[in-house]
Design an enzyme around this catalytic site. Sequence first.
Site, PDB file in Angstrom:
ATOM      1  N   LYS A 110     -99.388  15.187 -59.438  1.00 18.95           N
ATOM      2  CA  LYS A 110     -99.097  16.451 -58.754  1.00 18.95           C
ATOM      3  C   LYS A 110     -99.493  17.650 -59.623  1.00 18.95           C
TER       4      LYS A 110
ATOM      5  N   GLN B  18     -90.641  12.798 -43.970  1.00 21.19           N
ATOM      6  CA  GLN B  18     -89.484  13.668 -43.700  1.00 21.19           C
ATOM      7  C   GLN B  18     -89.917  15.106 -43.405  1.00 21.19           C
TER       8      GLN B  18
ATOM      9  N   SER C  36     -99.501  -1.781 -39.960  1.00 21.07           N
ATOM     10  CA  SER C  36     -99.238  -2.928 -39.074  1.00 21.07           C
ATOM     11  C   SER C  36     -97.867  -2.801 -38.437  1.00 21.07           C
TER      12      SER C  36
ATOM     13  N   TYR D 227    -103.043   4.373 -57.977  1.00 20.99           N
ATOM     14  CA  TYR D 227    -103.025   4.750 -56.551  1.00 20.99           C
ATOM     15  C   TYR D 227    -102.390   6.126 -56.369  1.00 20.99           C
TER      16      TYR D 227
ATOM     17  N   SER E 289     -94.893   9.420 -52.602  1.00 17.03           N
ATOM     18  CA  SER E 289     -93.953  10.447 -53.041  1.00 17.03           C
ATOM     19  C   SER E 289     -92.780   9.931 -53.867  1.00 17.03           C
TER      20      SER E 289
ATOM     21  N   ARG F 252    -101.499   7.205 -41.110  1.00 17.27           N
ATOM     22  CA  ARG F 252    -102.170   6.028 -41.654  1.00 17.27           C
ATOM     23  C   ARG F 252    -102.037   4.872 -40.680  1.00 17.27           C
TER      24      ARG F 252
ATOM     25  N   ALA G 157     -98.510  12.035 -49.497  1.00 13.76           N
ATOM     26  CA  ALA G 157     -98.436  11.608 -50.905  1.00 13.76           C
ATOM     27  C   ALA G 157     -97.720  10.272 -51.017  1.00 13.76           C
TER      28      ALA G 157
ATOM     29  N   ARG H 231     -84.523  11.546 -44.594  1.00 12.77           N
ATOM     30  CA  ARG H 231     -85.039  11.238 -45.932  1.00 12.77           C
ATOM     31  C   ARG H 231     -85.300   9.734 -46.039  1.00 12.77           C
TER      32      ARG H 231
ATOM     33  N   THR I 165     -94.228  20.237 -56.646  1.00 13.90           N
ATOM     34  CA  THR I 165     -92.898  19.660 -56.824  1.00 13.90           C
ATOM     35  C   THR I 165     -92.227  20.082 -58.126  1.00 13.90           C
TER      36      THR I 165
ATOM     37  N   THR J  33     -95.953  11.970 -40.781  1.00 16.36           N
ATOM     38  CA  THR J  33     -94.935  10.961 -40.432  1.00 16.36           C
ATOM     39  C   THR J  33     -93.757  10.959 -41.400  1.00 16.36           C
TER      40      THR J  33
ATOM     41  N   GLU K  14     -90.877  18.106 -59.957  1.00 16.34           N
ATOM     42  CA  GLU K  14     -91.178  17.057 -60.937  1.00 16.34           C
ATOM     43  C   GLU K  14     -92.216  17.530 -61.955  1.00 16.34           C
TER      44      GLU K  14
ATOM     45  N   TYR L  35     -96.394  10.169 -60.999  1.00 18.16           N
ATOM     46  CA  TYR L  35     -96.286  11.052 -59.828  1.00 18.16           C
ATOM     47  C   TYR L  35     -96.381  12.508 -60.272  1.00 18.16           C
TER      48      TYR L  35
HETATM   49  P1  NDP Z   1     -92.299  11.263 -47.481  1.00 17.53           P
HETATM   50  O1  NDP Z   1     -92.401  10.160 -48.468  1.00 17.53           O
HETATM   51  O2  NDP Z   1     -91.196  11.229 -46.472  1.00 17.53           O
HETATM   52  O3  NDP Z   1     -93.687  11.377 -46.672  1.00 17.53           O
HETATM   53  C1  NDP Z   1     -94.914  11.181 -47.297  1.00 17.53           C
HETATM   54  C2  NDP Z   1     -96.002  11.207 -46.240  1.00 17.53           C
HETATM   55  O4  NDP Z   1     -97.270  10.984 -46.863  1.00 17.53           O
HETATM   56  C3  NDP Z   1     -95.851  10.123 -45.164  1.00 17.53           C
HETATM   57  O5  NDP Z   1     -96.258  10.650 -43.922  1.00 17.53           O
HETATM   58  C4  NDP Z   1     -96.843   9.072 -45.630  1.00 17.53           C
HETATM   59  O6  NDP Z   1     -97.301   8.231 -44.600  1.00 17.53           O
HETATM   60  C5  NDP Z   1     -97.957   9.970 -46.145  1.00 17.53           C
HETATM   61  N1  NDP Z   1     -98.903   9.283 -47.016  1.00 17.53           N
HETATM   62  C6  NDP Z   1     -98.653   8.408 -48.021  1.00 17.53           C
HETATM   63  N2  NDP Z   1     -99.798   7.978 -48.566  1.00 17.53           N
HETATM   64  C7  NDP Z   1    -100.799   8.571 -47.880  1.00 17.53           C
HETATM   65  C8  NDP Z   1    -102.211   8.488 -47.936  1.00 17.53           C
HETATM   66  N3  NDP Z   1    -102.834   7.685 -48.805  1.00 17.53           N
HETATM   67  N4  NDP Z   1    -102.942   9.245 -47.081  1.00 17.53           N
HETATM   68  C9  NDP Z   1    -102.330  10.041 -46.159  1.00 17.53           C
HETATM   69  N5  NDP Z   1    -100.991  10.135 -46.048  1.00 17.53           N
HETATM   70  C10 NDP Z   1    -100.240   9.407 -46.897  1.00 17.53           C
HETATM   71  O7  NDP Z   1     -92.248  12.632 -48.308  1.00 17.53           O
HETATM   72  P2  NDP Z   1     -91.534  14.025 -47.948  1.00 17.53           P
HETATM   73  O8  NDP Z   1     -91.758  14.338 -46.533  1.00 17.53           O
HETATM   74  O9  NDP Z   1     -90.162  13.999 -48.507  1.00 17.53           O
HETATM   75  O10 NDP Z   1     -92.363  15.020 -48.878  1.00 17.53           O
HETATM   76  C11 NDP Z   1     -93.534  15.676 -48.388  1.00 17.53           C
HETATM   77  C12 NDP Z   1     -94.391  16.100 -49.562  1.00 17.53           C
HETATM   78  O11 NDP Z   1     -93.639  16.975 -50.417  1.00 17.53           O
HETATM   79  C13 NDP Z   1     -94.869  14.963 -50.462  1.00 17.53           C
HETATM   80  O12 NDP Z   1     -96.157  15.297 -50.916  1.00 17.53           O
HETATM   81  C14 NDP Z   1     -93.881  14.969 -51.612  1.00 17.53           C
HETATM   82  O13 NDP Z   1     -94.457  14.425 -52.769  1.00 17.53           O
HETATM   83  C15 NDP Z   1     -93.608  16.456 -51.745  1.00 17.53           C
HETATM   84  N6  NDP Z   1     -92.313  16.834 -52.274  1.00 17.53           N
HETATM   85  C16 NDP Z   1     -91.168  16.334 -51.717  1.00 17.53           C
HETATM   86  C17 NDP Z   1     -89.934  16.721 -52.202  1.00 17.53           C
HETATM   87  C18 NDP Z   1     -88.669  16.222 -51.582  1.00 17.53           C
HETATM   88  O14 NDP Z   1     -87.601  16.404 -52.199  1.00 17.53           O
HETATM   89  N7  NDP Z   1     -88.689  15.646 -50.401  1.00 17.53           N
HETATM   90  C19 NDP Z   1     -89.816  17.669 -53.337  1.00 17.53           C
HETATM   91  C20 NDP Z   1     -91.090  18.220 -53.762  1.00 17.53           C
HETATM   92  C21 NDP Z   1     -92.280  17.792 -53.262  1.00 17.53           C
HETATM   93  P3  NDP Z   1     -96.478   6.906 -44.143  1.00 17.53           P
HETATM   94  O15 NDP Z   1     -95.356   7.399 -43.252  1.00 17.53           O
HETATM   95  O16 NDP Z   1     -97.497   6.107 -43.430  1.00 17.53           O
HETATM   96  O17 NDP Z   1     -95.957   6.257 -45.385  1.00 17.53           O
HETATM   97  P1  GDP Z   2     -86.758  12.292 -57.550  1.00 18.30           P
HETATM   98  O1  GDP Z   2     -86.000  13.424 -58.144  1.00 18.30           O
HETATM   99  O2  GDP Z   2     -87.976  12.716 -56.803  1.00 18.30           O
HETATM  100  O3  GDP Z   2     -87.046  11.196 -58.488  1.00 18.30           O
HETATM  101  O4  GDP Z   2     -85.798  11.737 -56.356  1.00 18.30           O
HETATM  102  P2  GDP Z   2     -84.903  10.416 -56.254  1.00 18.30           P
HETATM  103  O5  GDP Z   2     -83.970  10.636 -55.129  1.00 18.30           O
HETATM  104  O6  GDP Z   2     -85.759   9.189 -56.203  1.00 18.30           O
HETATM  105  O7  GDP Z   2     -84.093  10.380 -57.632  1.00 18.30           O
HETATM  106  C1  GDP Z   2     -83.231  11.424 -58.013  1.00 18.30           C
HETATM  107  C2  GDP Z   2     -82.498  11.014 -59.279  1.00 18.30           C
HETATM  108  O8  GDP Z   2     -81.574   9.952 -58.978  1.00 18.30           O
HETATM  109  C3  GDP Z   2     -83.408  10.470 -60.392  1.00 18.30           C
HETATM  110  O9  GDP Z   2     -82.996  11.022 -61.622  1.00 18.30           O
HETATM  111  C4  GDP Z   2     -83.131   8.973 -60.392  1.00 18.30           C
HETATM  112  O10 GDP Z   2     -83.291   8.341 -61.664  1.00 18.30           O
HETATM  113  C5  GDP Z   2     -81.676   8.964 -59.978  1.00 18.30           C
HETATM  114  N1  GDP Z   2     -81.242   7.670 -59.429  1.00 18.30           N
HETATM  115  C6  GDP Z   2     -80.163   6.955 -59.843  1.00 18.30           C
HETATM  116  N2  GDP Z   2     -80.085   5.813 -59.157  1.00 18.30           N
HETATM  117  C7  GDP Z   2     -81.127   5.788 -58.284  1.00 18.30           C
HETATM  118  C8  GDP Z   2     -81.562   4.836 -57.314  1.00 18.30           C
HETATM  119  O11 GDP Z   2     -80.977   3.786 -57.125  1.00 18.30           O
HETATM  120  N3  GDP Z   2     -82.672   5.178 -56.584  1.00 18.30           N
HETATM  121  C9  GDP Z   2     -83.341   6.360 -56.780  1.00 18.30           C
HETATM  122  N4  GDP Z   2     -84.403   6.634 -56.015  1.00 18.30           N
HETATM  123  N5  GDP Z   2     -82.958   7.259 -57.721  1.00 18.30           N
HETATM  124  C10 GDP Z   2     -81.863   6.979 -58.468  1.00 18.30           C
END
Ligand code: NDP
Ligand code: GDP
Length: 372
Positions: free
Chosen positions: A181, A33, A57, A121, A110, A54, A108, A212, A153, A31, A155, A177
């Site tokens: 990871k 991005q 509600s 958690y 995330s 998941r 995750a 996103r 990641t 579900t 990170e 986080y």
């Molecule tokens: P999102 O936050 O958009 O999606 C996270 C997904 O994980 C959602 O479907 C969420 O469900 C699900 N989820 C959360 N908790 C649980 C759980 N306890 N059990 C099962 N599913 C769960 O993340 P992205 O799509 O952006 O990223 C995908 C993956 O890639 C993640 O693992 C993220 O950490 C990793 N990643 C992302 C990067 C990025 O820049 N986008 C960079 C590097 C790694 P729900 O919709 O219900 O919340």
């Molecule tokens: P991350 O790289 O996975 O932490 O992705 P984010 O998009 O959450 O954050 C990217 C960078 O933007 C990090 O260095 C944050 O500290 C910075 N940042 C600055 N202002 C904000 C804010 O208001 N929200 C978030 N999420 N990040 C911010």
Amino acid sequence: MAHPIPSLTQLQLPPVEEYRKRKVALISGITGQDGSYLTELLMEKGYDVHGIIRRSSSFNTGRLHHLYEDQHERPTKFKLHYGDLSDSTNLVYIIAQVKPTEVYNLGAQSHVKVSFEMAEYTGDVDGLGTLRLLDAIRTCGLENHVRFYQASTSELYGKVVETPQSETTPFYPRSPYGVAKLYAYWIVVNYREAYGMYACNGILFNHESPRRGRTFVTRKITRAAADIKLGKQSCLYLGNIDARRDWGHARDYVEGMWMMLQQEKPDDFVLASGETHPVREFVEKSFNYAGIQLKWEGSGEEEHAIDVQTKKVVVRVDSRYFRPAEVELLHGNPAKAEKALGWKRRVDFDSLVKEMVDADLKAAASLVEDQN
Ligand code: NDP
Ligand code: GDP
């Protein structure tokens, strides 16, 4: 009627070569991005796609809406299963039922900042959740049948040790986080070495899109630029605007995930744009594209930007968004993936900003219309 969940003793598995001729993917985090883009890609490639969602509600399948057809009308190649990475038994049942050929672990907690508030958690779901999914595959006797992708990641790099960061750069995570990871990264390597599993880490740098999550910085910025332009919001509050990130488009990155699972041997790969930009530049370009020219004033926590035309403050730094420990600079080197997988990002920084702002302007405008 037979129970829908087969007991493990009833699992009848064909030989590996025959089993793998099927194209059945299971995605945790479907579900999110990346889950939505990956589903599109795999369905185009003729896979049966199963996803773990998941129970919530509120409605949490918005990003998949365009792919989902009413299962009552006709059976489709796309199915969702309730589950959670914190529930081992459920994961075993889903694997036994689906019998996937490829598993993509994208699920995750995330958000880096949230991980400081929900550290245990995050460790449970992002770290141990990966172990649970790997063990569910083994419990079903599928360790030689399934290819496994782990959403690792950038990170993991955290504190800057060297740049650009590649597969050989040492890790130094800077958040719960990142630490969770790190566990996931190593358990994937360990299961590959210990049990010969085809398991890969994709070390992905930040990737964004109009889908996103709204609390990540890029989407927070593009939404605000659109809403401020249309008079629906007055000011955007941000944390550290000098942090630098290596941003790409999620659609390009999910293709790299799939490519990693099509190789002869499993390995770990960085996917990155190879460029780094400060958050400040993302703000300037987004507002500019939305038609608002910014001028920065003040410094440190007093820093803000005014709209040159209206002279109103439209961006402010707010310490509430600072993190207890920050990752100041991410800059990836995707050379290994480019050479071995033939992967290349297609969408550059400016096009990414434009696509996201355009989408948010369109969404904001249609909401304004609805209200009128
Ligand atoms: P999102 O936050 O958009 O999606 C996270 C997904 O994980 C959602 O479907 C969420 O469900 C699900 N989820 C959360 N908790 C649980 C759980 N306890 N059990 C099962 N599913 C769960 O993340 P992205 O799509 O952006 O990223 C995908 C993956 O890639 C993640 O693992 C993220 O950490 C990793 N990643 C992302 C990067 C990025 O820049 N986008 C960079 C590097 C790694 P729900 O919709 O219900 O919340
Ligand atoms: P991350 O790289 O996975 O932490 O992705 P984010 O998009 O959450 O954050 C990217 C960078 O933007 C990090 O260095 C944050 O500290 C910075 N940042 C600055 N202002 C904000 C804010 O208001 N929200 C978030 N999420 N990040 C911010």
